[in-house]
Design an enzyme around this catalytic site. Structure first.
Site, PDB file in Angstrom:
ATOM      1  N   ASP A 156     -36.815  -8.151  -5.739  1.00  0.00           N
ATOM      2  CA  ASP A 156     -36.123  -6.944  -6.195  1.00  0.00           C
ATOM      3  C   ASP A 156     -37.017  -5.746  -5.885  1.00  0.00           C
ATOM      4  O   ASP A 156     -37.304  -4.930  -6.763  1.00  0.00           O
ATOM      5  CB  ASP A 156     -35.827  -6.996  -7.701  1.00  0.00           C
ATOM      6  CG  ASP A 156     -34.670  -7.912  -8.040  1.00  0.00           C
ATOM      7  OD1 ASP A 156     -33.617  -7.795  -7.388  1.00  0.00           O
ATOM      8  OD2 ASP A 156     -34.818  -8.755  -8.936  1.00  0.00           O
ATOM      9  N   CYS A 157     -37.450  -5.654  -4.651  1.00  0.00           N
ATOM     10  CA  CYS A 157     -38.482  -4.691  -4.284  1.00  0.00           C
ATOM     11  C   CYS A 157     -37.847  -3.332  -3.962  1.00  0.00           C
ATOM     12  O   CYS A 157     -37.647  -2.979  -2.795  1.00  0.00           O
ATOM     13  CB  CYS A 157     -39.278  -5.212  -3.093  1.00  0.00           C
ATOM     14  SG  CYS A 157     -40.849  -4.365  -2.854  1.00  0.00           S
TER      15      CYS A 157
END
Length: 278
Positions: A173-174
């Site tokens: 979930d960068c």
């Protein structure tokens, strides 16, 4: 992590102060469930809340198992499910080891061998005062920051992400919303501090596969696509992320850069199709 670690059958408990003292001789799972505060997110199998204990604020994530149906659904769609708090706890330890600023875990426990019904929780210190880079950069198009500050932020995010990947961790979930800029001191290029949060989906391996590395990079590219960055800004990111001369990066990573552009367009289309949900 200054903590005690106990193994009782299929249960692991790691506690630091103040919870080591407050929960001494008690069932840590019952104590975690009894914590009260503002619920930030509640979904099947996971609840996240903010609580106040002994004069300090903490975030608590409690995992109660997602069931075999959800596990099978995730694997059928080629998405690894989040089974418990262990992933986040391990990722925090690894990032701390390699010097990537992140959350501080003060309590962690898990029990049960059945992955569909494993019970676990993690408590982390609240990072404050902070602002997410998504919010901090939201008005950059209308009100551009000082170039030297923008360059410092790009360099820091690039170095953090590169160090994370070289340490064998990919975030999954960068996005800019998961990089918190500390605001307790004036935000200056020489002293800025950024912490990486929300590691519950993170994966840890000896080496991050190229596919997962590129997914993280595409997420960052996507979340920064509308804040007014220039081509030079993207090149600056690449130079600090790869920690190599830019000429070599453009030669050796040409295929990767083309793939990142395709992945960013895919994320754009997916966001439009699902009304903002990723």
């Amino acid at each position: 992590l200054n903590a005690t670690e106990k193994y009782r059958g299929l249960m692991q408990v790691v506690l630091s102060e103040p919870f080591q003292t407050l929960w001494a001789g008690k069932d840590p799972f019952a104590c975690a469930e009894a914590l009260e505060g503002e619920v930030y997110r509640e979904m099947p199998g996971r609840r996240t809340l903010r609580t106040h204990v002994n004069g300090a604020d903490y975030f608590v994530k409690i995992h109660s198992g997602i069931g075999w149906g959800e596990i099978i659904k995730h694997w059928l769609t080629l998405r690894a499910p989040v089974l418990g708090a262990g992933q986040e706890w391990a990722a925090i330890q690894r990032l701390t080891e390699v010097g990537v600023p992140t959350m501080t875990s003060v309590a962690f426990a898990e029990r049960g061998s059945n992955p569909a019904h494993q019970h676990s929780f993690i408590v982390t210190e609240a990072l404050e005062p902070t602002i997410s880079l998504e919010d901090y950069t939201a008005n950059w198009r209308a009100q551009p920051p000082k170039p030297v500050l923008k360059w410092a932020l790009i360099e820091e995010v690039a170095k953090m992400t590169g160090t994370m990947h070289r340490a064998g961790v990919n975030h999954r979930d960068c996005y800019l919303c998961h990089f918190l800029l500390h605001t307790d001191e004036p935000i200056e290029p020489e002293t800025l501090l950024i912490s990486l949060i929300d590691l519950h989906r993170a994966q840890i391996r000896p080496h991050v596969p190229l596919r997962w590395r590129n997914k993280d990079l595409a997420g960052l590219y996507f979340s920064a696509a509308h804040i007014g960055l220039t081509q030079r800004d993207y090149l600056r990111f690449l130079r600090h992320y790869f920690a190599r001369p830019l000429r070599d990066i453009l030669r050796d990573e040409a295929a990767t850069l083309r793939q990142l552009q395709r992945m960013e367009r895919h994320l754009e289309a997916r966001q439009a199709r699902y009304g903002g949900a990723l």
